[in-house]
Design an enzyme around this catalytic site. Sequence first.
Site, mmCIF file in Angstrom:
data_model
loop_
_atom_site.group_PDB
_atom_site.id
_atom_site.type_symbol
_atom_site.label_atom_id
_atom_site.label_comp_id
_atom_site.label_asym_id
_atom_site.label_seq_id
_atom_site.Cartn_x
_atom_site.Cartn_y
_atom_site.Cartn_z
ATOM 1 N N CYS A 3 0.857 -1.192 0.000
ATOM 2 C CA CYS A 3 0.000 0.000 0.000
ATOM 3 C C CYS A 3 0.885 1.231 0.000
ATOM 4 C CB CYS A 3 -0.919 -0.011 1.222
ATOM 5 S SG CYS A 3 -1.845 1.519 1.436
ATOM 6 N N CYS A 6 0.507 3.425 3.117
ATOM 7 C CA CYS A 6 1.202 2.856 4.287
ATOM 8 C C CYS A 6 2.699 3.153 4.181
ATOM 9 C CB CYS A 6 0.965 1.354 4.389
ATOM 10 S SG CYS A 6 -0.645 0.904 5.070
ATOM 11 N N ASN A 85 -13.392 9.377 -2.132
ATOM 12 C CA ASN A 85 -13.855 8.427 -3.142
ATOM 13 C C ASN A 85 -13.852 7.041 -2.516
ATOM 14 O OD1 ASN A 85 -13.917 10.483 -5.131
ATOM 15 N ND2 ASN A 85 -11.727 10.228 -5.498
ATOM 16 N N HIS A 98 -8.642 8.075 2.682
ATOM 17 C CA HIS A 98 -8.075 9.427 2.637
ATOM 18 C C HIS A 98 -9.151 10.436 2.285
ATOM 19 C CE1 HIS A 98 -7.715 7.482 -1.304
ATOM 20 N NE2 HIS A 98 -7.908 8.687 -1.852
HETATM 21 P P1 AMP Z 1 -8.348 8.249 -4.961
HETATM 22 O O1 AMP Z 1 -8.372 8.158 -6.470
HETATM 23 O O2 AMP Z 1 -9.497 8.967 -4.355
HETATM 24 O O3 AMP Z 1 -8.097 6.875 -4.365
HETATM 25 O O4 AMP Z 1 -7.088 9.155 -4.628
HETATM 26 C C1 AMP Z 1 -5.791 8.683 -4.625
HETATM 27 C C2 AMP Z 1 -4.905 9.861 -4.900
HETATM 28 O O5 AMP Z 1 -3.602 9.521 -4.497
HETATM 29 C C3 AMP Z 1 -4.838 10.253 -6.383
HETATM 30 O O6 AMP Z 1 -5.310 11.577 -6.529
HETATM 31 C C4 AMP Z 1 -3.361 10.125 -6.710
HETATM 32 O O7 AMP Z 1 -2.899 11.169 -7.529
HETATM 33 C C5 AMP Z 1 -2.711 10.176 -5.336
HETATM 34 N N1 AMP Z 1 -1.457 9.467 -5.203
HETATM 35 C C6 AMP Z 1 -1.167 8.197 -5.610
HETATM 36 N N2 AMP Z 1 0.089 7.872 -5.270
HETATM 37 C C7 AMP Z 1 0.616 8.959 -4.641
HETATM 38 C C8 AMP Z 1 1.895 9.256 -4.057
HETATM 39 N N3 AMP Z 1 2.887 8.366 -4.069
HETATM 40 N N4 AMP Z 1 2.077 10.476 -3.497
HETATM 41 C C9 AMP Z 1 1.077 11.381 -3.481
HETATM 42 N N5 AMP Z 1 -0.138 11.158 -4.014
HETATM 43 C C10 AMP Z 1 -0.373 9.971 -4.590
HETATM 44 ZN ZN ZN Z 2 -2.320 1.452 3.571
#
Ligand code: AMP
Ligand code: ZN
Length: 143
Positions: A3, A6, A85, A98
């Site tokens: 994850c 995590c 989401n 989140h």
């Molecule tokens: P969701 O689509 O609501 O699950 O949001 C997940 C968010 O995490 C997306 O907007 C991605 O751009 C963001 N995301 C994914 N990996 C990373 C990362 N390593 N650092 C910062 N943001 C991330």
């Molecule tokens: Zn996690």
Amino acid sequence: MDCIFCEIASKTSEAEIVFENEKFIAFLDINPVNYGHTLVIPKTHFDNFLTMPAKELEEMTKLTQYLSGVIKRALKADGFNVISNNGTSAGQSVFHFHYHIIPRYENDFHMRPRTIEYNSTEIEVYAEKIKAAVSKYEGLLNG
Ligand code: AMP
Ligand code: ZN
């Protein structure tokens, strides 16, 4: 567990962290919809909104309220969206709960890509379905 959030929480992956305490961490989204788009996560892994324990959810929601105000001031935003989401159909791509905090400016973009219309009776049908479930599942937490 594999994850990314995590890993960010445990500092095994890098992120642009803007806030951290014992239980929660906030960092900038790497694929933002606006400058300053921030994610708030619990350091402990929970899949989504429904599986968050009530106490942690309350604390994280209060923190998100505080950070939203701070971000709005810092970036001189006119407003902001707080979004969660849940499920692939809703656009969830990281299955570690989140909140998104998205700073907004007058006329920057439309958040709702479409709307639908109820026909004359549909709105009542949907209200009835939900109200029946509210009675049936009274007091149910965690979905
Ligand atoms: P969701 O689509 O609501 O699950 O949001 C997940 C968010 O995490 C997306 O907007 C991605 O751009 C963001 N995301 C994914 N990996 C990373 C990362 N390593 N650092 C910062 N943001 C991330
Ligand atoms: Zn996690």
